[in-house]
Write a protein that holds these residues in place. Structure first.
Motif, mmCIF file in Angstrom:
data_model
loop_
_atom_site.group_PDB
_atom_site.id
_atom_site.type_symbol
_atom_site.label_atom_id
_atom_site.label_comp_id
_atom_site.label_asym_id
_atom_site.label_seq_id
_atom_site.Cartn_x
_atom_site.Cartn_y
_atom_site.Cartn_z
ATOM 1 N N CYS A 290 0.808 -1.219 0.000
ATOM 2 C CA CYS A 290 0.000 0.000 0.000
ATOM 3 C C CYS A 290 0.834 1.259 0.000
ATOM 4 C CB CYS A 290 -0.930 -0.003 1.217
ATOM 5 S SG CYS A 290 -2.295 -1.135 1.072
ATOM 6 N N SER B 195 0.081 3.864 4.856
ATOM 7 C CA SER B 195 0.571 2.506 4.712
ATOM 8 C C SER B 195 1.002 1.981 6.068
ATOM 9 C CB SER B 195 1.740 2.468 3.717
ATOM 10 O OG SER B 195 2.824 3.219 4.209
ATOM 11 N N PHE C 103 -8.496 -4.678 -4.955
ATOM 12 C CA PHE C 103 -8.060 -4.732 -3.565
ATOM 13 C C PHE C 103 -8.590 -5.992 -2.896
ATOM 14 C CE2 PHE C 103 -7.987 -2.663 0.796
ATOM 15 C CZ PHE C 103 -6.618 -2.490 0.838
ATOM 16 N N TRP D 31 -6.581 1.866 2.440
ATOM 17 C CA TRP D 31 -7.316 2.149 1.211
ATOM 18 C C TRP D 31 -6.787 3.407 0.523
ATOM 19 C CZ3 TRP D 31 -10.073 0.484 -2.604
ATOM 20 C CH2 TRP D 31 -10.737 1.403 -3.425
ATOM 21 N N TYR E 7 -3.645 2.663 -1.215
ATOM 22 C CA TYR E 7 -3.855 1.896 -2.443
ATOM 23 C C TYR E 7 -4.290 2.805 -3.587
ATOM 24 C CZ TYR E 7 -5.138 -1.964 -5.489
ATOM 25 O OH TYR E 7 -5.204 -2.837 -6.551
ATOM 26 N N SER F 19 -1.298 4.491 -4.916
ATOM 27 C CA SER F 19 -0.259 3.582 -5.419
ATOM 28 C C SER F 19 -0.243 3.539 -6.943
ATOM 29 C CB SER F 19 -0.508 2.177 -4.874
ATOM 30 O OG SER F 19 -1.603 1.569 -5.553
#
Length: 263
Positions: free
Chosen positions: A19, A30, A63, A242, A245, A248
């Protein structure tokens, strides 16, 4: 009406690399660098601008496949409505706004942690298939008899459309004033209007239901999307995971595929 999408996400042994954003450093939210990542569990609700419906749904599915174990639900609506809901104390763990202006209202009230810009979106004209009214330019929207759907001025797609009209030096009167961008493109697909001002991403998502008329960069306008965790949320670690992510490379890839721009 809000579009609620519940996505089952399971997060088992989530590591910092899973993450983190690119560049080698851990993205905010993260797992702590250098420590072992405990399995995440619980449920979070993500308040997200309606224009993010397709991209966030795809990211949620990815995810889910990568991390079996926790629950994430999406509440999609206009950014102004979602910001007001957070201020009224409605439960949320993450807020992704289509405008810094709407995010600023919950930042100033101390209800979210530091927001980060994660993408941008720009405007496009949507017409019914085949463009029966022959709309070619932004100026055509101001012609007598042309029926145009616009988002309400209080929501990002409405405010961004107004910037385009200012750049093009035209005044466009709305035949239909809609609460969010999905409602705006909806009246285009049902052929209630000749055209609507929406985002590039919404034209792409509508596919053959509409015909897109690109707006030249010389007059077009964009809006920046910030994302933040909500302080009152019950599951901060999952919320931070989340957000990480979304920030990312995997998140950027999905957003770019849907037509979003770099922040």
């Amino acid at each position: 009406m809000r579009r609620r999408i519940g996505v089952l996400l399971a997060v088992a042994a989530l590591t910092p690399a899973a993450c983190s954003s690119s560049g080698g450093s851990s993205a905010p939210g993260s797992a702590h660098a250098g420590g072992s990542a405990a399995a995440l569990s619980g449920s979070i609700t993500v308040f997200a601008a309606s224009s993010l419906t397709e991209a966030f749904t795809t990211l949620g599915q990815q995810f889910d496949k990568a991390h079996p174990g926790a629950h994430v639900g999406f509440d999609f609506d206009s950014s102004s409505t979602l910001a007001a809901s957070i201020q009224q104390g409605q439960p949320a763990d993450v807020f992704a706004s289509a405008s810094p202006t709407n995010m600023a209202t919950v930042v100033s009230s101390g209800q979210v942690n530091r927001p980060q810009n994660f993408t941008r979106n720009q405007m496009e004209i949507a017409t019914p298939p085949g463009n029966p009214a022959g709309i070619k330019t932004v100026a055509d929207l101001a012609k007598p008899g042309v029926k145009v759907a616009l988002c309400d001025a209080a929501v990002p797609c409405g405010a961004t459309a107004e910037k385009v009209f200012q750049n093009a030096h035209v005044t466009v009167r709305a035949t239909a004033s809609e609460p969010d961008v999905k409602s705006t493109i909806g009246v285009v697909t049902t052929k209630e209007v000749d055209a609507g001002m929406v985002y590039v991403t919404d034209v792409r998502a509508a596919g053959k239901q509409v015909t897109g008329v690109p707006i030249p960069s010389s007059v077009n306008a964009s809006t920046t999307y910030p994302i933040a965790t909500v302080k009152a949320g019950a599951h901060h670690e999952l919320a931070q995971a989340w957000v990480a992510y979304v920030l990312s490379p995997a998140g950027r890839k999905v957003l770019a595929a849907d037509g979003f721009l770099s922040p």
